[in-house]
Write an enzyme that holds these catalytic residues in place. Structure first.
Site, PDB file in Angstrom:
ATOM      1  CE1 TYR A 108      -3.508   2.556   0.962  1.00  0.00           C
ATOM      2  CE2 TYR A 108      -1.729   3.563   2.087  1.00  0.00           C
ATOM      3  CZ  TYR A 108      -3.080   3.886   1.569  1.00  0.00           C
ATOM      4  OH  TYR A 108      -3.525   4.992   1.676  1.00  0.00           O
ATOM      5  CD  GLU A 196      -6.185   4.647  -0.888  1.00  0.00           C
ATOM      6  OE1 GLU A 196      -6.110   4.616   0.325  1.00  0.00           O
ATOM      7  OE2 GLU A 196      -7.147   4.138  -1.586  1.00  0.00           O
TER       8      GLU A 196
END
Length: 388
Positions: A108, A196
């Site tokens: 991530y 993101e």
């Protein structure tokens, strides 16, 4: 403002951030053509402004062009429901067809504005593929953070800290630093509020790729990015929110039955909180601003009553720049013109509040004038329950 995954990836490519090969398609035939160009296994991904698409059937692995076409036929036109869309879902109008790949590891990487430190914060975690909120709640030690001084930008040592924190293989550390640096440069130059990549993947052939990408932009900076503004997809937005934006009203639709009209974002948040404390549910966030005109109040009422779930309206105004007597006259004329046929509770405080209350009470209309926020909340929640 939000954009689609395929648009975010096109922007990332300009900043040297590697993404899978692929192209967007609006028809099943176009999806087949893309799959033919890519060759081998492909992934067909629904393009909506929400995560969790795979769980809702919006992402399909396809072995060859014919299977990609069938996958696109199944996805295009479907109402995709995910945890982020709400029960109403979103209709899929485009798909992204990308090369399939063998994944060694999912990570991530994301950047947000952290108001607690008043800086952009880059976050990285080995727990890729999961919602970062879940990771923060269950295993916060798995999240590495670097707060960035906006005047200095992301420093090389910070990018290295993040790359090492992700436990990247030694041969990918340099690539990871370039990846993280490119993402931050994109975030800064494009005036993002969110950038993101989840998941950021390491493939079995040693590539580091943004398998998914999400970008949100600061609406106040869109005048600097006309190309981004053109990416706005009204089909992905709530119709009442689109209408409100045409009249310079800050409106967000919620799920309750108490309509709110407030001046000031902070007061609007407090109003929604006190409605919930009184046992009700706010139907919206609506900030008419400090300089609201009668026309703005009229448009605000039209938007409020267009929501079929609204059973009562609370007007909560603190008179500063906007005097309460001026607002009260605007409310009276607006209610007459728009013909609002539901209970209206009004709480006025600040400049000329007494004059404002008198205008409402002598208007001949059935306003309920409250003496404070708690009183206003209790009265509007009771009215909504009685009308519901």
């Amino acid at each position: 403002m939000k954009i689609h995954e395929h648009e975010a990836k096109e922007i990332l490519k300009h900043y040297g951030v590697p993404v899978p090969n692929g192209a967007v398609a609006s028809t099943a035939e176009e999806a087949r053509a893309v799959a033919e160009r890519l060759g081998g296994t492909v992934v067909v991904k629904a393009q909506i402004h929400a995560g969790g698409r795979g769980k809702g059937g919006g992402i399909k692995l396809s072995d060859g062009p014919a299977e990609a076409q069938r996958a696109a036929e199944a996805i295009l036109g479907m109402t995709l429901i995910t945890p982020q869309t709400g029960p109403e879902g979103r209709v899929v109008q485009k798909v992204l067809v990308e090369e399939g790949m063998e994944i060694e590891k999912e990570l991530y990487l994301g950047i947000v504005i952290d108001r607690a430190v008043n800086r952009p914060v880059v976050m990285a975690s080995e727990a890729g593929g999961m919602e970062i909120e879940e990771v923060a709640a269950a295993t916060p030690q798995m999240i590495i953070k670097e707060a960035v001084d906006p005047l200095l930008g992301l420093k090389p040592y910070q990018a290295r800290n993040l790359a090492f924190g992700l436990n990247l293989p030694a041969e990918l550390i340099s690539t990871g630093v370039k990846f993280i640096t490119g993402l931050y440069k994109c975030f800064e130059e494009m005036d993002c509020s969110l950038a993101e990549i989840n998941p950021l993947v390491i493939t079995r052939d040693g590539r580091l790729l943004a398998l998914d990408a999400k970008m949100n932009f600061d609406d106040n900076a869109l005048w600097r990015h006309k190309d981004v503004e053109e990416m706005r997809d009204l089909n992905e937005e709530e119709p009442l929110e689109i209408e409100a934006s045409k009249h310079n009203l800050n409106y967000i639709k919620l799920d309750g039955n108490v309509g709110c009209m407030v001046n000031g974002a902070g007061l609007a948040m407090a109003t929604m909180d006190i409605i919930k404390l009184a046992g009700g549910e706010p139907a919206n966030f609506l900030d008419v601003g400090g300089g609201a005109t009668q026309e703005m109040v009229e448009n605000a009422f039209r938007i409020l009553i267009s929501d079929e779930h609204v059973k009562a309206v609370l007007i909560n105004i603190f008179g500063g720049i906007l005097r309460c007597d001026v607002l009260a006259r605007g409310v009276v004329e607006a209610v007459k013109k728009v013909q609002v046929n539901m209970p209206i509770v009004v709480r006025l405080e600040g400049t000329n509040a007494e004059e404002g209350r008198e205008i409402l009470q002598t208007s001949g209309l059935e306003f309920t004038v409250a003496t404070g926020m708690a009183d206003a909340a209790e009265k509007v929640v009771a009215a909504a329950q009685a009308a519901g």
